[in-house]
Design an enzyme around this catalytic site. Structure first.
Site, PDB file in Angstrom:
ATOM      1  N   CYS A 159      12.094  51.299  73.111  1.00 48.89           N
ATOM      2  CA  CYS A 159      10.735  51.850  73.001  1.00 48.89           C
ATOM      3  C   CYS A 159      10.233  52.412  74.333  1.00 48.89           C
ATOM      4  CB  CYS A 159       9.784  50.779  72.496  1.00 48.89           C
ATOM      5  SG  CYS A 159       9.768  49.297  73.523  1.00 48.89           S
ATOM      6  N   HIS A 176       3.470  46.486  67.079  1.00 49.24           N
ATOM      7  CA  HIS A 176       3.389  47.845  67.628  1.00 49.24           C
ATOM      8  C   HIS A 176       3.765  48.823  66.505  1.00 49.24           C
ATOM      9  CE1 HIS A 176       3.057  50.946  70.462  1.00 49.24           C
ATOM     10  NE2 HIS A 176       4.038  50.680  71.297  1.00 49.24           N
ATOM     11  N   ARG A 186       7.137  59.877  69.188  1.00 47.62           N
ATOM     12  CA  ARG A 186       5.824  59.214  69.208  1.00 47.62           C
ATOM     13  C   ARG A 186       4.727  60.231  68.943  1.00 47.62           C
ATOM     14  NH1 ARG A 186       4.844  54.338  71.634  1.00 47.62           N
ATOM     15  NH2 ARG A 186       2.865  54.605  70.564  1.00 47.62           N
ATOM     16  N   GLN A 201       4.835  52.580  67.189  1.00 48.58           N
ATOM     17  CA  GLN A 201       6.188  52.687  67.747  1.00 48.58           C
ATOM     18  C   GLN A 201       7.220  52.626  66.629  1.00 48.58           C
ATOM     19  OE1 GLN A 201       7.196  52.844  71.201  1.00 48.58           O
ATOM     20  NE2 GLN A 201       9.099  53.384  70.171  1.00 48.58           N
ATOM     21  N   ARG A 243      -5.334  49.264  72.339  1.00 45.03           N
ATOM     22  CA  ARG A 243      -4.180  48.524  72.880  1.00 45.03           C
ATOM     23  C   ARG A 243      -4.746  47.328  73.639  1.00 45.03           C
ATOM     24  NH1 ARG A 243       1.154  50.431  76.155  1.00 45.03           N
ATOM     25  NH2 ARG A 243       1.662  50.975  74.006  1.00 45.03           N
ATOM     26  N   ASP A 275      14.251  45.820  73.903  1.00 49.70           N
ATOM     27  CA  ASP A 275      12.967  46.004  74.593  1.00 49.70           C
ATOM     28  C   ASP A 275      12.997  45.110  75.832  1.00 49.70           C
ATOM     29  OD1 ASP A 275      10.332  46.636  75.232  1.00 49.70           O
ATOM     30  OD2 ASP A 275       9.429  45.375  73.682  1.00 49.70           O
TER      31      ASP A 275
HETATM   32  N1  NVA Z   1       7.058  44.680  74.416  1.00 52.31           N
HETATM   33  C1  NVA Z   1       6.475  45.598  75.367  1.00 52.31           C
HETATM   34  C2  NVA Z   1       6.317  46.934  74.732  1.00 52.31           C
HETATM   35  C3  NVA Z   1       5.711  47.981  75.580  1.00 52.31           C
HETATM   36  C4  NVA Z   1       5.585  49.292  74.870  1.00 52.31           C
HETATM   37  C5  NVA Z   1       5.158  45.053  75.866  1.00 52.31           C
HETATM   38  O1  NVA Z   1       4.406  44.491  75.064  1.00 52.31           O
HETATM   39  O2  NVA Z   1       4.882  45.147  77.055  1.00 52.31           O
HETATM   40  N1   CP Z   2       6.543  52.535  73.979  1.00 46.39           N
HETATM   41  C1   CP Z   2       5.268  52.540  74.390  1.00 46.39           C
HETATM   42  O1   CP Z   2       4.334  52.123  73.693  1.00 46.39           O
HETATM   43  O2   CP Z   2       5.105  53.060  75.637  1.00 46.39           O
HETATM   44  P1   CP Z   2       3.804  52.999  76.526  1.00 46.39           P
HETATM   45  O3   CP Z   2       3.596  51.568  76.924  1.00 46.39           O
HETATM   46  O4   CP Z   2       4.103  53.887  77.683  1.00 46.39           O
HETATM   47  O5   CP Z   2       2.638  53.489  75.714  1.00 46.39           O
END
Ligand code: NVA
Ligand code: CP
Length: 303
Positions: free
Chosen positions: A262, A128, A290, A131, A101, A222
């Site tokens: 999400c 993602h 998930r 997800q 990540r 989101d």
């Molecule tokens: N769009 C959000 C998703 C987190 C799971 C981010 O990138 O922070």
């Molecule tokens: N939806 C998701 O990826 O959650 P986290 O950021 O908690 O991993």
């Protein structure tokens, strides 16, 4: 050319999506109980915070008989400037898979290029995919098929890009409403429009939120401020104000529409409590999926 499989984008699994969803459902139903990843290890590199992704991968590896290593940005030499290529090659000698990540999608492409083991995108600024798999599993579970209309409202970000790809690959109509300047990635939108010619999915990308949500069977949003966008917080709050999912907006969707997110969510910003904590919301089942989808991904890539 390496023969390993990766999941960096939904496009990497375009022909395998139904198979992975089927596996995820089997895991959820308890139909696969052996330990297919016994003796295998997964390195999990995190440059951003996580609750669901970290825990579902970690528990998923454990339940499949394997082991996982949580490597945060404060632990790894990578984030002190060690080249991605060295990190990829060295980790490949220790582990059987790498989940990452991070911010820059290009870094994940480079990691995958240099690694000899499968690489999984656990969220970049572009996509993602894990997800999106859990989300489609949830839709299948709640609606029984992908015949309905999917409405995504808000930021055309990583989550939106992966949802756009997965729904068009599965032939589900998708309508995305974002403010001007926050549309999904152009290459991904072009790819989705191309795929839709084959799968018959209707793809709409608009700035008019009411058009996107009208008659929708799934309403998804989101956060307005993703990880890495914190400096634009004030501007984004203003730009997105008309894109909040509230009870008025939900009235435009089908009567039995479900609400998805999400997570993490900010109540009072992209969604109001009455919706996210209301009867139409499926967010906790979605989050549970998930785990099942992650196990399917791990099984598919590492078994
Ligand atoms: N769009 C959000 C998703 C987190 C799971 C981010 O990138 O922070
Ligand atoms: N939806 C998701 O990826 O959650 P986290 O950021 O908690 O991993």
């Amino acid at each position: 050319m390496k023969s390993k499989k990766d999941i960096l984008s939904i496009s990497d699994i375009k022909d395998e999506i139904p198979k992975i969803l089927d596996l995820a459902i089997k895991f959820k139903n308890g139909e696969i109980t052996d330990k297919p990843l016994e003796g295998k290890s997964l390195a999990m590199i995190f440059q951003k915070s996580s609750t669901r992704t970290r825990v579902s991968f970690e528990v998923g590896m454990y339940e499949l008989g394997g082991n996982s290593l949580f490597l945060s940005s404060s632990d790894l030499q990578l984030f002190r400037g060690e080249p991605i290529s060295d990190t990829a090659k060295v980790l490949s000698r220790y582990v059987d898979g790498i989940m990452i990540r991070t911010f820059n999608h290009q870094d994940v492409l480079e990691l995958s290029q240099e690694a000899d083991v499968p690489v999984i995108n656990g969220l970049t600024n572009l996509e993602h995919p894990c997800q999106a798999l859990a989300d489609m599993q949830t839709i299948l579970e709640k609606k029984g098929n992908f015949n309905g209309k999917f409405a995504y409202v808000g930021d055309g970000n990583n989550v939106c890009n992966s949802l756009l790809l997965i729904s068009t690959y599965l032939g589900m109509d998708i309508s995305i409403a974002t403010p001007k300047g926050y549309q999904p990635n152009k290459d991904i939108a072009d790819e989705a429009k191309n795929i839709s010619k084959k799968t018959g999915a209707d793809v709409q990308i608009t700035n008019i939120v009411e058009d996107a949500v009208f008659g929708a069977d799934v309403v998804y949003t989101d956060v307005w401020v993703s990880m890495g966008n914190e400096e634009e917080k004030e501007k984004r709050r203003n730009d997105f104000i008309k894109y909040q999912v509230n009870t008025e907006l939900m009235k435009l969707a089908a009567e039995d529409a479900i609400f998805m997110h999400c997570l993490p969510a900010i109540r009072g910003e992209e969604v109001v409590s009455d919706v996210i904590d209301g009867l139409q919301s499926v967010i906790i089942d979605q989050a549970e999926n998930r785990l099942h989808a992650q196990k399917a991904v791990l099984y598919y890539l590492m078994k």
